[in-house]
Design a protein around this motif. Structure first.
Motif, PDB file in Angstrom:
ATOM      1  N   LYS A  94       0.837  -1.199   0.000  1.00 26.27           N
ATOM      2  CA  LYS A  94       0.000   0.000   0.000  1.00 26.27           C
ATOM      3  C   LYS A  94       0.870   1.246   0.000  1.00 26.27           C
ATOM      4  CE  LYS A  94      -3.833  -2.071   2.622  1.00 26.27           C
ATOM      5  NZ  LYS A  94      -4.593  -2.017   3.895  1.00 26.27           N
ATOM      6  N   HIS A  95       0.263   2.360  -0.378  1.00 28.68           N
ATOM      7  CA  HIS A  95       0.957   3.652  -0.318  1.00 28.68           C
ATOM      8  C   HIS A  95       0.324   4.481   0.787  1.00 28.68           C
ATOM      9  CE1 HIS A  95       2.131   7.778  -1.258  1.00 28.68           C
ATOM     10  NE2 HIS A  95       3.146   7.258  -1.921  1.00 28.68           N
ATOM     11  N   PHE A  96       1.170   5.021   1.676  1.00 26.62           N
ATOM     12  CA  PHE A  96       0.699   5.843   2.783  1.00 26.62           C
ATOM     13  C   PHE A  96       1.295   7.245   2.702  1.00 26.62           C
ATOM     14  CE2 PHE A  96      -0.061   1.635   4.419  1.00 26.62           C
ATOM     15  CZ  PHE A  96      -1.192   1.774   5.228  1.00 26.62           C
ATOM     16  N   LEU A  97       0.465   8.244   2.921  1.00 28.39           N
ATOM     17  CA  LEU A  97       0.896   9.624   3.103  1.00 28.39           C
ATOM     18  C   LEU A  97       0.810   9.915   4.599  1.00 28.39           C
ATOM     19  CD1 LEU A  97       1.411  12.643   2.415  1.00 28.39           C
ATOM     20  CD2 LEU A  97      -1.033  12.834   1.919  1.00 28.39           C
ATOM     21  N   VAL A  98       1.911  10.384   5.182  1.00 28.56           N
ATOM     22  CA  VAL A  98       1.942  10.734   6.605  1.00 28.56           C
ATOM     23  C   VAL A  98       2.272  12.212   6.717  1.00 28.56           C
ATOM     24  CG1 VAL A  98       2.952  10.282   8.864  1.00 28.56           C
ATOM     25  CG2 VAL A  98       2.686   8.400   7.228  1.00 28.56           C
ATOM     26  N   THR A  99       1.286  13.044   7.080  1.00 33.43           N
ATOM     27  CA  THR A  99       1.589  14.458   7.313  1.00 33.43           C
ATOM     28  C   THR A  99       2.141  14.589   8.733  1.00 33.43           C
ATOM     29  OG1 THR A  99      -0.549  15.155   8.248  1.00 33.43           O
ATOM     30  CG2 THR A  99      -0.372  15.057   5.840  1.00 33.43           C
ATOM     31  N   GLY A 100       3.105  15.493   8.891  1.00 34.61           N
ATOM     32  CA  GLY A 100       3.821  15.560  10.161  1.00 34.61           C
ATOM     33  C   GLY A 100       4.729  14.359  10.342  1.00 34.61           C
ATOM     34  N   GLY A 101       5.180  13.796   9.223  1.00 33.44           N
ATOM     35  CA  GLY A 101       5.927  12.548   9.255  1.00 33.44           C
ATOM     36  C   GLY A 101       7.325  12.638   9.835  1.00 33.44           C
ATOM     37  N   ALA A 102       7.854  13.859  10.011  1.00 31.86           N
ATOM     38  CA  ALA A 102       9.184  14.016  10.616  1.00 31.86           C
ATOM     39  C   ALA A 102       9.084  14.368  12.092  1.00 31.86           C
ATOM     40  CB  ALA A 102       9.979  15.092   9.881  1.00 31.86           C
ATOM     41  N   GLY A 103       7.860  14.368  12.627  1.00 32.38           N
ATOM     42  CA  GLY A 103       7.668  14.663  14.039  1.00 32.38           C
ATOM     43  C   GLY A 103       7.894  13.432  14.902  1.00 32.38           C
ATOM     44  N   PHE A 104       7.644  13.575  16.183  1.00 38.51           N
ATOM     45  CA  PHE A 104       7.844  12.497  17.154  1.00 38.51           C
ATOM     46  C   PHE A 104       7.022  11.263  16.775  1.00 38.51           C
ATOM     47  CE2 PHE A 104       6.002  11.102  21.454  1.00 38.51           C
ATOM     48  CZ  PHE A 104       6.897  10.060  21.588  1.00 38.51           C
ATOM     49  N   LEU A 105       5.713  11.407  16.710  1.00 35.90           N
ATOM     50  CA  LEU A 105       4.867  10.262  16.376  1.00 35.90           C
ATOM     51  C   LEU A 105       4.979   9.895  14.906  1.00 35.90           C
ATOM     52  CD1 LEU A 105       1.603  11.112  18.367  1.00 35.90           C
ATOM     53  CD2 LEU A 105       3.504   9.635  19.052  1.00 35.90           C
ATOM     54  N   GLY A 106       5.023  10.898  14.039  1.00 35.63           N
ATOM     55  CA  GLY A 106       5.057  10.649  12.600  1.00 35.63           C
ATOM     56  C   GLY A 106       6.250   9.837  12.157  1.00 35.63           C
ATOM     57  N   SER A 107       7.417  10.115  12.730  1.00 34.07           N
ATOM     58  CA  SER A 107       8.623   9.383  12.319  1.00 34.07           C
ATOM     59  C   SER A 107       8.561   7.923  12.759  1.00 34.07           C
ATOM     60  CB  SER A 107       9.876  10.065  12.866  1.00 34.07           C
ATOM     61  OG  SER A 107       9.835  10.161  14.280  1.00 34.07           O
ATOM     62  N   HIS A 108       8.019   7.686  13.944  1.00 35.35           N
ATOM     63  CA  HIS A 108       7.835   6.303  14.397  1.00 35.35           C
ATOM     64  C   HIS A 108       6.840   5.576  13.495  1.00 35.35           C
ATOM     65  CE1 HIS A 108      10.097   5.952  18.190  1.00 35.35           C
ATOM     66  NE2 HIS A 108       9.841   7.233  18.362  1.00 35.35           N
ATOM     67  N   LEU A 109       5.781   6.273  13.099  1.00 34.01           N
ATOM     68  CA  LEU A 109       4.779   5.666  12.223  1.00 34.01           C
ATOM     69  C   LEU A 109       5.367   5.349  10.851  1.00 34.01           C
ATOM     70  CD1 LEU A 109       1.874   4.813  11.567  1.00 34.01           C
ATOM     71  CD2 LEU A 109       1.391   7.215  11.010  1.00 34.01           C
ATOM     72  N   CYS A 110       6.126   6.285  10.273  1.00 30.28           N
ATOM     73  CA  CYS A 110       6.769   6.041   8.974  1.00 30.28           C
ATOM     74  C   CYS A 110       7.642   4.789   9.031  1.00 30.28           C
ATOM     75  CB  CYS A 110       7.612   7.242   8.560  1.00 30.28           C
ATOM     76  SG  CYS A 110       6.675   8.696   8.051  1.00 30.28           S
ATOM     77  N   GLU A 111       8.423   4.673  10.099  1.00 30.96           N
ATOM     78  CA  GLU A 111       9.326   3.529  10.248  1.00 30.96           C
ATOM     79  C   GLU A 111       8.538   2.216  10.332  1.00 30.96           C
ATOM     80  OE1 GLU A 111      13.077   2.171  13.096  1.00 30.96           O
ATOM     81  OE2 GLU A 111      12.226   4.189  13.260  1.00 30.96           O
ATOM     82  N   LYS A 112       7.446   2.234  11.080  1.00 29.82           N
ATOM     83  CA  LYS A 112       6.631   1.031  11.243  1.00 29.82           C
ATOM     84  C   LYS A 112       5.994   0.621   9.920  1.00 29.82           C
ATOM     85  CE  LYS A 112       4.370  -2.029  13.830  1.00 29.82           C
ATOM     86  NZ  LYS A 112       5.026  -3.071  14.654  1.00 29.82           N
ATOM     87  N   LEU A 113       5.482   1.584   9.169  1.00 31.59           N
ATOM     88  CA  LEU A 113       4.848   1.287   7.879  1.00 31.59           C
ATOM     89  C   LEU A 113       5.859   0.710   6.893  1.00 31.59           C
ATOM     90  CD1 LEU A 113       2.581   4.452   7.555  1.00 31.59           C
ATOM     91  CD2 LEU A 113       1.798   2.109   7.961  1.00 31.59           C
ATOM     92  N   LEU A 114       7.064   1.270   6.887  1.00 28.91           N
ATOM     93  CA  LEU A 114       8.121   0.743   6.013  1.00 28.91           C
ATOM     94  C   LEU A 114       8.488  -0.687   6.414  1.00 28.91           C
ATOM     95  CD1 LEU A 114      10.371   3.918   5.790  1.00 28.91           C
ATOM     96  CD2 LEU A 114       9.114   2.891   3.879  1.00 28.91           C
ATOM     97  N   ASP A 115       8.565  -0.936   7.716  1.00 29.49           N
ATOM     98  CA  ASP A 115       8.871  -2.285   8.198  1.00 29.49           C
ATOM     99  C   ASP A 115       7.813  -3.292   7.753  1.00 29.49           C
ATOM    100  OD1 ASP A 115      11.170  -1.413   9.428  1.00 29.49           O
ATOM    101  OD2 ASP A 115      10.312  -1.324  11.448  1.00 29.49           O
ATOM    102  N   GLN A 116       6.589  -2.824   7.568  1.00 27.70           N
ATOM    103  CA  GLN A 116       5.508  -3.701   7.132  1.00 27.70           C
ATOM    104  C   GLN A 116       5.472  -3.872   5.611  1.00 27.70           C
ATOM    105  OE1 GLN A 116       1.927  -2.019   8.900  1.00 27.70           O
ATOM    106  NE2 GLN A 116       2.215  -3.208  10.772  1.00 27.70           N
ATOM    107  N   GLY A 117       6.394  -3.207   4.911  1.00 27.09           N
ATOM    108  CA  GLY A 117       6.491  -3.379   3.467  1.00 27.09           C
ATOM    109  C   GLY A 117       5.694  -2.393   2.645  1.00 27.09           C
ATOM    110  N   HIS A 118       5.294  -1.271   3.258  1.00 26.10           N
ATOM    111  CA  HIS A 118       4.508  -0.279   2.526  1.00 26.10           C
ATOM    112  C   HIS A 118       5.397   0.831   1.954  1.00 26.10           C
ATOM    113  CE1 HIS A 118       0.970  -2.234   4.053  1.00 26.10           C
ATOM    114  NE2 HIS A 118       1.272  -1.958   5.301  1.00 26.10           N
ATOM    115  N   GLU A 119       4.837   1.605   1.063  1.00 32.88           N
ATOM    116  CA  GLU A 119       5.497   2.789   0.511  1.00 32.88           C
ATOM    117  C   GLU A 119       4.991   4.003   1.276  1.00 32.88           C
ATOM    118  OE1 GLU A 119       6.304   4.816  -3.895  1.00 32.88           O
ATOM    119  OE2 GLU A 119       4.958   3.093  -3.678  1.00 32.88           O
ATOM    120  N   VAL A 120       5.902   4.908   1.644  1.00 30.72           N
ATOM    121  CA  VAL A 120       5.542   6.020   2.521  1.00 30.72           C
ATOM    122  C   VAL A 120       6.018   7.343   1.929  1.00 30.72           C
ATOM    123  CG1 VAL A 120       5.854   7.052   4.811  1.00 30.72           C
ATOM    124  CG2 VAL A 120       5.637   4.559   4.584  1.00 30.72           C
TER     125      VAL A 120
END
Length: 316
Positions: free
Chosen positions: A5-31
């Protein structure tokens, strides 16, 4: 590695956003990480830059965004009082105009969209713990209103787009969260106490320290984000996400002093305007629908958080 899947994360370089980006990538998604870097930090996402499925874009969501995506996590907004009160008009615009722009994008590309709301929609609550059905006790003209009312309006917009346009929405109300990648200068209680303790400075407590908060470790919260997004379409929320175990601010300070071996002493100052006296989520809905509850005890989560700040301070 297959990208599902493709995910857009706004605020992706913030505290929660960066953790979320990393988790989504670990699951094999595009971010696609979108951030204007007002409070987000490039250091939070630097180790993700070499991943071919990760992309970053400097953009302020108060302006329209034209991209293609399957799913949107809307996390963009300064979340600590120091930052959201610095430019309160921009804070409200980020919540309201940002919601309108991201909902418009979701409508155009038929994406599912998640709104990172907040326990601040409950204000200084008159019921305890706070269930999702509680409408809140918010001062609409106070210093915190730019954040509290901005997030409340964003929720309104999400549900109106859902009813009027059939958008697939998810609304999560986030309670106090802590962990590595919190900003040094964000003024939140966990980071403040850790930094002051590590430097043997006085621990600043506003009020008498009897006010309570519940603290959720970041890994638990990101797990809840994913479960919320993956839940059945008919489940829109709002859903409380946080740790229901409650601590007084004084208890937190004493725990951190003990864990850091600090010589810091407690220093009491007047309580800020409209600061909530009690804050604890009722997570019955999350337990029932998402089959989720936090699993990290406070001291277990504080260990890597203290180590993170200790490393940053040592490097400085």
């Amino acid at each position: 590695m297959k990208v599902s899947k493709h995910f857009l994360v706004t605020g992706g370089a913030g505290f929660l956003g960066s953790h979320l980006c990393e988790k989504l990538l670990d699951q094999g998604h595009e971010v696609l990480c979108v951030d204007n870097f007002y409070t987000g930090q490039k250091d939070n996402i630097i180790k993700l830059m070499d991943n071919p499925y990760f992309e970053t874009m400097r953009h302020d969501i108060t302006f329209p965004l034209y991209v293609e995506t399957d799913n949107i996590f809307n996390l963009a907004c300064p979340a600590s009082p120091i930052h959201y009160q610095f430019d309160p008009v921009q804070t409200t615009k980020t919540s309201v105009h940002g919601a309108i722009n991201m909902l418009g994008l979701a409508k155009r590309v038929k994406a599912k969209i998640f709104q990172a709301s907040t326990s601040e929609v409950y204000g200084d609550p008159e019921c305890h713990p706070q269930p999702e059905g509680y409408w809140g006790n918010v001062n609409p003209v106070g210093l915190r209103a730019c954040y509290d009312e901005g997030k409340r309006c964003a929720e309104t917009l999400f549900f109106d787009y859902h009813r009027q346009h059939g958008l697939k929405i998810k609304v999560a109300r986030i309670f106090n969260t802590y962990g590595p990648k919190m900003a040094l200068n964000d003024g939140r209680v966990v980071s403040n106490f850790i930094i002051q303790s590590l430097q043997n400075q006085p621990i600043t407590i506003y009020g008498d320290g009897s006010q309570t908060r519940s603290f959720c470790y970041v890994d638990d919260l990101i797990d809840a984000f994913i479960k919320t997004m993956e839940s059945a379409d008919e489940f829109t929320g709002p859903v409380n996400l946080g740790n229901p175990k409650e601590f007084s601010i004084r208890e937190l300070a004493e725990t951190i002093i003990d864990m850091t071996g600090s010589s810091s002493k407690l220093e009491f100052k007047p309580l800020p305007e409209n600061d909530p006296c009690q804050r604890r989520p009722d997570i019955s809905l999350a337990r029932d629908v998402l089959k989720w509850e936090p699993s990290t005890p406070l001291e277990q989560g504080l260990k890597p958080t203290i180590a993170y700040f200790d490393k940053i301070l040592s490097n400085r």
